[in-house]
Scaffold this motif. Structure first.
Motif, PDB file in Angstrom:
ATOM      1  N   VAL A 159       1.303  27.249  57.577  1.00 48.00           N
ATOM      2  CA  VAL A 159       0.218  26.606  56.840  1.00 48.00           C
ATOM      3  C   VAL A 159       0.710  25.280  56.286  1.00 48.00           C
ATOM      4  N   ASP A 160      -0.020  24.220  56.579  1.00 46.28           N
ATOM      5  CA  ASP A 160       0.286  22.892  56.066  1.00 46.28           C
ATOM      6  C   ASP A 160      -0.507  22.694  54.777  1.00 46.28           C
ATOM      7  N   LEU A 161       0.164  22.879  53.645  1.00 44.90           N
ATOM      8  CA  LEU A 161      -0.505  22.762  52.348  1.00 44.90           C
ATOM      9  C   LEU A 161      -0.641  21.305  51.927  1.00 44.90           C
ATOM     10  N   SER A 162      -1.614  21.051  51.093  1.00 46.85           N
ATOM     11  CA  SER A 162      -1.825  19.708  50.549  1.00 46.85           C
ATOM     12  C   SER A 162      -0.903  19.467  49.364  1.00 46.85           C
ATOM     13  N   GLU A 163      -0.009  18.496  49.508  1.00 48.17           N
ATOM     14  CA  GLU A 163       0.848  18.100  48.382  1.00 48.17           C
ATOM     15  C   GLU A 163       0.027  17.419  47.297  1.00 48.17           C
ATOM     16  N   MET A 164      -0.946  16.615  47.720  1.00 43.35           N
ATOM     17  CA  MET A 164      -1.691  15.803  46.771  1.00 43.35           C
ATOM     18  C   MET A 164      -2.710  16.598  45.955  1.00 43.35           C
ATOM     19  N   TYR A 165      -3.069  17.775  46.428  1.00 41.78           N
ATOM     20  CA  TYR A 165      -3.943  18.617  45.604  1.00 41.78           C
ATOM     21  C   TYR A 165      -3.232  19.004  44.313  1.00 41.78           C
ATOM     22  N   ASN A 166      -1.950  19.343  44.427  1.00 42.18           N
ATOM     23  CA  ASN A 166      -1.169  19.668  43.223  1.00 42.18           C
ATOM     24  C   ASN A 166      -1.013  18.444  42.334  1.00 42.18           C
ATOM     25  N   VAL A 167      -0.770  17.292  42.961  1.00 39.70           N
ATOM     26  CA  VAL A 167      -0.598  16.050  42.207  1.00 39.70           C
ATOM     27  C   VAL A 167      -1.881  15.706  41.461  1.00 39.70           C
ATOM     28  N   ARG A 168      -2.989  15.833  42.156  1.00 38.87           N
ATOM     29  CA  ARG A 168      -4.293  15.510  41.581  1.00 38.87           C
ATOM     30  C   ARG A 168      -4.537  16.280  40.282  1.00 38.87           C
ATOM     31  N   HIS A 169      -4.095  17.516  40.238  1.00 34.51           N
ATOM     32  CA  HIS A 169      -4.344  18.339  39.051  1.00 34.51           C
ATOM     33  C   HIS A 169      -3.229  18.267  38.024  1.00 34.51           C
ATOM     34  N   THR A 170      -2.159  17.570  38.351  1.00 34.32           N
ATOM     35  CA  THR A 170      -1.063  17.411  37.385  1.00 34.32           C
ATOM     36  C   THR A 170      -1.169  16.090  36.630  1.00 34.32           C
ATOM     37  N   TYR A 171      -1.646  15.042  37.273  1.00 34.97           N
ATOM     38  CA  TYR A 171      -1.783  13.743  36.604  1.00 34.97           C
ATOM     39  C   TYR A 171      -2.616  13.821  35.316  1.00 34.97           C
ATOM     40  N   PRO A 172      -3.772  14.500  35.299  1.00 33.69           N
ATOM     41  CA  PRO A 172      -4.531  14.586  34.039  1.00 33.69           C
ATOM     42  C   PRO A 172      -3.752  15.258  32.912  1.00 33.69           C
ATOM     43  N   LYS A 173      -2.912  16.236  33.275  1.00 34.83           N
ATOM     44  CA  LYS A 173      -2.112  16.909  32.252  1.00 34.83           C
ATOM     45  C   LYS A 173      -1.050  15.970  31.684  1.00 34.83           C
ATOM     46  N   LYS A 174      -0.523  15.093  32.529  1.00 31.99           N
ATOM     47  CA  LYS A 174       0.463  14.123  32.060  1.00 31.99           C
ATOM     48  C   LYS A 174      -0.183  13.124  31.108  1.00 31.99           C
ATOM     49  N   VAL A 175      -1.396  12.697  31.424  1.00 33.12           N
ATOM     50  CA  VAL A 175      -2.117  11.793  30.522  1.00 33.12           C
ATOM     51  C   VAL A 175      -2.408  12.501  29.200  1.00 33.12           C
ATOM     52  N   TYR A 176      -2.867  13.733  29.282  1.00 34.02           N
ATOM     53  CA  TYR A 176      -3.185  14.496  28.074  1.00 34.02           C
ATOM     54  C   TYR A 176      -1.954  14.641  27.182  1.00 34.02           C
ATOM     55  N   ASN A 177      -0.835  14.985  27.796  1.00 29.59           N
ATOM     56  CA  ASN A 177       0.410  15.140  27.050  1.00 29.59           C
ATOM     57  C   ASN A 177       0.788  13.841  26.340  1.00 29.59           C
ATOM     58  N   TYR A 178       0.649  12.729  27.037  1.00 26.37           N
ATOM     59  CA  TYR A 178       1.021  11.428  26.468  1.00 26.37           C
ATOM     60  C   TYR A 178       0.088  11.045  25.319  1.00 26.37           C
ATOM     61  N   VAL A 228      -4.867   3.764  30.582  1.00 27.91           N
ATOM     62  CA  VAL A 228      -5.758   4.671  29.847  1.00 27.91           C
ATOM     63  C   VAL A 228      -4.960   5.496  28.839  1.00 27.91           C
ATOM     64  N   ALA A 229      -3.802   5.999  29.267  1.00 32.46           N
ATOM     65  CA  ALA A 229      -2.970   6.830  28.390  1.00 32.46           C
ATOM     66  C   ALA A 229      -2.510   6.053  27.165  1.00 32.46           C
ATOM     67  N   LYS A 230      -2.003   4.843  27.366  1.00 33.30           N
ATOM     68  CA  LYS A 230      -1.468   4.051  26.249  1.00 33.30           C
ATOM     69  C   LYS A 230      -2.564   3.593  25.310  1.00 33.30           C
ATOM     70  N   LYS A 231      -3.692   3.205  25.875  1.00 31.66           N
ATOM     71  CA  LYS A 231      -4.807   2.747  25.031  1.00 31.66           C
ATOM     72  C   LYS A 231      -5.273   3.853  24.091  1.00 31.66           C
ATOM     73  N   ASN A 232      -5.382   5.049  24.590  1.00 33.13           N
ATOM     74  CA  ASN A 232      -5.886   6.150  23.770  1.00 33.13           C
ATOM     75  C   ASN A 232      -4.805   6.768  22.896  1.00 33.13           C
TER      76      ASN A 232
END
Length: 371
Positions: free
Chosen positions: A65-84, A139-143
């Motif tokens: 099975v060829d899994l999508s790497e970017m699906y995981n990335v897509r759902h991790t970026y918002p968490k990184k912004v939230y954390n910041y 967006v992260a720094k502004k907020n």
């Protein structure tokens, strides 16, 4: 004259014994999916751990099975912004992450095959997150510095940016003639995400404890099981012998880590740094104390994640870990088809941690860790 000739012959034999071009032979090969490239992104953490999960699916089901790497990335970026934002800027922000971020994402959002979500926008055939990261960081720094940030607004802004640079993810999709959601697709893979543990070896926390490792990309505050160095390595060897691969977090900043040469080695003498990329040279003896010293003076940092899928040996019998990289397969820039052969000393000093199925651990280690 005869003595001189004999002496010269002995010198040549000695030189050849000391300096030999690498000749590698396989020792252990565990099936994995082909090497691909992360392109111009800092998402090695997803490429390596997704490859690890693909190997687990293959081990458990026999299915490629060829899994999508970017699906995981897509759902991790918002968490990184939230954390910041929620830490008001007192946190790291960037593209980096760790293996547990893929596991966290999969647990919450499921998995998708590459055919359903590539993370590429129409007309693109290579990943480049430079502008994406820049806009997310704005967006992260502004907020983070706002007196009263509007969470609903900045979350919507983040989603819009991700849609623009990564495409909109489908609500459902068809794979091999069947319709799935990301959650039902995860169920189809037979993966039990609670089976995976991360082990490391540092002395700032007691051995056999479970602790949060202080490294910049651990924004999610994931925990690690701590082992003595020799036991850490023995568990890696045990996992491979039993047919389990491992996701590896390591330092690749050393001049003797070379994707182009296809080796990662640790010369005993710094004068051998150039030669050791192509010739067998003596390597350092790595102790627990030396490993800790290099970590605490920042000479060892977590700057790249890859996937350990086997072992090879050179003609002198020295063992190396066969490590699947994510820098593509172009022979002009990488050797060994994109795999790196990492010596045991290099791993002992530079491996931050490995993620592995808990059944790949030694029984005594599992017992000591209460897993």
């Amino acid at each position: 004259m005869k003595k001189l000739l004999c002496g010269f012959a002995l010198f040549l034999a000695s030189a050849n014994a000391i300096s030999q071009k690498y000749e590698f032979q396989p020792v252990k090969d565990i099936p994995c999916e082909p090497v691909i490239s992360q392109d111009a992104t800092g998402t090695c953490w997803s490429f390596s751990t997704t490859s690890f999960l693909e190997a687990e699916i293959l081990r458990k089901t026999g299915k490629h099975v060829d899994l999508s790497e970017m699906y995981n990335v897509r759902h991790t970026y918002p968490k990184k912004v939230y954390n910041y934002v929620m830490r008001q800027g007192h946190a790291q922000f960037g593209e980096g992450g760790l293996s547990h971020d893929v596991i966290y994402s999969a647990k919450e959002f499921g998995l998708m095959p590459q055919s359903a979500y590539s993370g590429l926008t129409p007309g693109s055939d290579k990943y480049n997150h430079q502008q994406l990261e820049k806009e997310l960081e704005e967006v992260a720094k502004k907020n983070a510095t706002s007196k009263s940030p509007d969470a609903a607004q900045w979350k919507a802004e983040v989603s819009t940016i991700l849609d623009k640079y990564m495409g909109v993810e489908p609500a459902d999709f068809t794979f091999e003639g069947k319709k799935y959601t990301a959650k039902s697709f995860l169920e189809m893979t037979k993966l039990d995400l609670s089976d995976y543990v991360t082990i490391t070896s540092f002395t700032q926390s007691p051995f056999y404890s479970n602790f949060i490792l202080d490294i910049p990309d651990n924004f999610a505050y994931g925990s690690f099981y701590n082992l003595p160095l020799d036991e850490f390595v023995k568990n890696i060897d045990n996992a491979l012998e039993k047919g389990y691969t491992l996701a590896l977090d390591t330092d690749v900043s050393e001049p003797t880590f070379s994707g182009k040469a296809g080796v990662a080695v640790l010369p005993e003498n710094t004068a051998d740094a150039a030669a050791i990329l192509s010739e067998i040279k003596p390597e350092k003896n790595v102790t627990q104390e030396f490993r800790q010293h290099e970590y605490e003076n920042f000479d060892t940092q977590d700057d790249h994640l890859m996937h350990i899928v086997g072992k090879v040996k050179d003609q002198k019998g020295n063992l190396y870990y066969k490590v699947k990289n994510s820098w593509g397969t172009d022979a002009k820039s990488v050797a060994n088809g994109g795999f790196v052969y990492m010596s045991v000393p290099y791993l002992k000093l530079k491996a931050i941690s490995v993620m592995v199925h808990k059944d790949g651990l030694l029984p005594a280690t599992k017992k000591a860790l209460k897993i």
